[in-house]
Design an enzyme around this catalytic site. Structure first.
Site, PDB file in Angstrom:
ATOM      1  N   ASP A 387      18.082  17.574  38.642  1.00 41.79           N
ATOM      2  CA  ASP A 387      17.382  17.225  37.406  1.00 41.79           C
ATOM      3  C   ASP A 387      15.883  17.090  37.642  1.00 41.79           C
ATOM      4  OD1 ASP A 387      19.196  17.279  35.393  1.00 41.79           O
ATOM      5  OD2 ASP A 387      19.159  15.139  34.965  1.00 41.79           O
ATOM      6  N   ASP A 439      25.367  14.790  31.629  1.00 34.46           N
ATOM      7  CA  ASP A 439      24.884  13.417  31.753  1.00 34.46           C
ATOM      8  C   ASP A 439      25.933  12.398  31.345  1.00 34.46           C
ATOM      9  OD1 ASP A 439      22.285  14.224  32.601  1.00 34.46           O
ATOM     10  OD2 ASP A 439      21.900  14.838  30.542  1.00 34.46           O
TER      11      ASP A 439
END
Length: 523
Positions: A387, A439
């Site tokens: 990320d 997520d």
């Protein structure tokens, strides 16, 4: 009261065949900024500012009419220089669109521009030179069409004189510009209205999206115990009885490396080959996995409440013995998925997308397991670094954030569906708040592990890990949205969720003297 420990005998596992592959592809392709939304500004704190060239980058609503027929609104971005657009627009602010000659707008136009919006293409000269030329020709505003399907931030350099541009300067993507230009074909009159709506101070969609994400993790973690039950590990599958003997997918440490490589390749593919067909491919994969998820969730709920439904089966060629529940639920789920795919751009399509996404994630967390926190650490730290790199570091290599560019998509083709989304009812843009499936799934794998670990070791909510990790996940997600509000840009949620979940279980395990057991567990 402690959670009942699972039976010592090995339960039959649910097979999912092709669904494993589809879910894995979605897991790798679902990397969008964890908390994303349509912000009114594109400020990044990095783009240069100079006196007279320090306007904030604002998101612009570009509405156009073809011979009086209003078309869909497009999205643009303002320049560092030029007049600031109003926050609201009215019909009286509409201006006729004119393509200058030359079409790049780098020289005095032979086409009259007085009181019009000059629609020029990017190239041959600087943004500032185009703006000066359009203003000198009498244009009321300049609308630039980018040479790629993205929005370029228009800035000044140290060598530029103070621009003192008195007209608004806006850029739209290549695909958006083509829509405007195609409307002008055949001599049709095109009018354009541009304004920059302000973002409301309160976003009512975020609390509901937060509840969906936290609820999905909690529900998926306890699903096999609360809904399926130890006495019924054989929920209906798409195949026959032999499919139920397949083993659950247990991740290993090497999965982290596989994730980094595969996910990066998928992301780069979507970045360099951003096209309608690739977007539709992801939609098809989402529909197939959503079909599996809907069937699984509905079937297990029915079987849980109807004992006789579990036993009713029919023999089918190739598939073998298939439950009647499957024969009823599967066609209904297929109809639901097809209707969503056909109407995915409708105002209420987000409801179907969220339902399919939640069901799919429940299925994933029943099929994919983390055996211990050694594997969890490798996977979540890799996802954390992934990320950070593709959101914050990739702009230094590729001139733009690869992950944000992929997540934003284009004005052509379907939007990427691997997100939970909620409409922003109080926003003039009528956009969506979103959170990527990854997520939810990556921290969810660890939360689900903590629930299985607590059950296996006879722990309850007070001395176990599950409740603490749920609180950690909820706190991390809250921090994500605080970051979204403060930074006015999409946030990589794993930046907050990995420390709040993995950090919680490691800290608690060390404090309780159980870190070694957690590290080498097999649940």
């Amino acid at each position: 009261m402690a959670f009942p420990a699972p039976s010592s005998s090995s339960p039959r596992r649910r097979g999912r065949g092709l669904a494993y592959l589809l879910v894995s592809v979605l897991l790798l392709a679902s990397r969008v900024p964890g908390a994303a939304g349509a912000d009114s500004e594109f400020e990044d704190g990095v783009s240069p500012k100079f006196p007279g060239c320090d306007n904030p980058f604002q998101k612009v609503k570009v509405t156009y009419w073809v011979d009086g027929d209003e078309r869909s609104s497009l999205t643009g971005i303002t320049a560092r220089f030029g007049e600031v657009l109003p926050a609201t627009g009215s019909d009286g602010d509409k201006r006729k669109a004119v393509v200058p000659a030359p079409k790049t707008g780098c020289a005095k136009s032979s086409a009259p521009l007085a009181s019009s919006i000059a629609v020029a293409e990017r190239g041959e000269c600087t943004f500032l030179e185009k703006a000066k030329t359009a203003e000198s020709g009498g244009a009321a505003a300049l609308l630039l069409i980018n040479d790629e399907d993205d929005l370029q931030k228009m800035v000044c350099t140290q060598n530029d004189t103070v621009p003192n541009i008195g007209i608004p300067v806006v850029m739209v993507s290549q695909s958006a510009g083509r829509k405007i230009l195609s409307g002008m074909d055949g001599g049709a009159k095109v009018d354009i209205l541009m304004y920059a709506p302000e973002k409301p101070s309160f976003d009512g969609a975020i609390p509901f999206l937060w509840l969906m994400a936290v609820g999905s993790v909690a529900c998926a973690s306890v699903w096999s115990f609360v809904v399926v039950g130890d006495e019924d590990k054989n929920a209906p599958t798409l195949g026959g009885e032999e499919a139920a003997d397949s083993e659950i997918v247990e991740l290993q440490t090497k999965t982290a490396l596989v994730f980094i490589v595969t996910a990066s390749l998928v992301l780069l593919f979507l970045f360099f080959f951003k096209s309608t067909w690739s977007a539709w491919l992801l939609v098809v994969l989402f529909c197939l996995s959503g079909l599996q998820g809907l069937h699984y969730v509905a079937s297990t709920l029915i079987v849980r409440t109807c004992d006789r439904c579990r036993e009713a089966k029919v023999a089918l060629p190739v598939l073998g013995n298939v439950t009647v529940v499957t024969l009823v639920i599967l066609p209904l789920a297929l109809i639901f998925v097809v209707v969503w795919a056909v109407h995915q751009n409708s105002p209420f399509a987000w409801v179907g997308q969220d339902l399919m996404g939640i069901c799919m994630m429940i299925l994933v967390l029943q099929v994919v397991h983390l055996p211990n926190i050694k594997v969890a650490t490798a996977l979540l730290v890799s996802a954390f670094m992934y990320d950070i790199f593709w959101v914050f570091i990739s702009p230094f290599i590729f001139k733009k954030s690869v992950m944000i560019t992929v997540a934003r998509g284009s004005d052509e083709g379907p939007s990427l569906p691997m997100v939970l989304k909620m409409p922003k009812e109080f926003d003039t843009w009528n956009g969506y708040d979103m959170i990527g499936f990854g997520d939810i799934l990556f921290p969810g794998l660890l939360v689900a592990f903590s629930f299985r670990y607590d059950r296996a070791n006879g722990k309850d909510l007070t001395d176990g890990y599950f409740l603490c990790l749920m609180i950690g996940y909820a706190f991390g997600l809250s921090c994500t949205y605080v970051g979204l509000y403060l930074m006015k840009s999409g946030q990589p949620a794993l930046l907050y969720l990995v420390p709040s979940t993995l950090g919680t279980i490691v800290t608690l395990g060390a404090k309780r003297g159980e870190l070694s057991q957690l590290w080498n567990a097999k649940v």
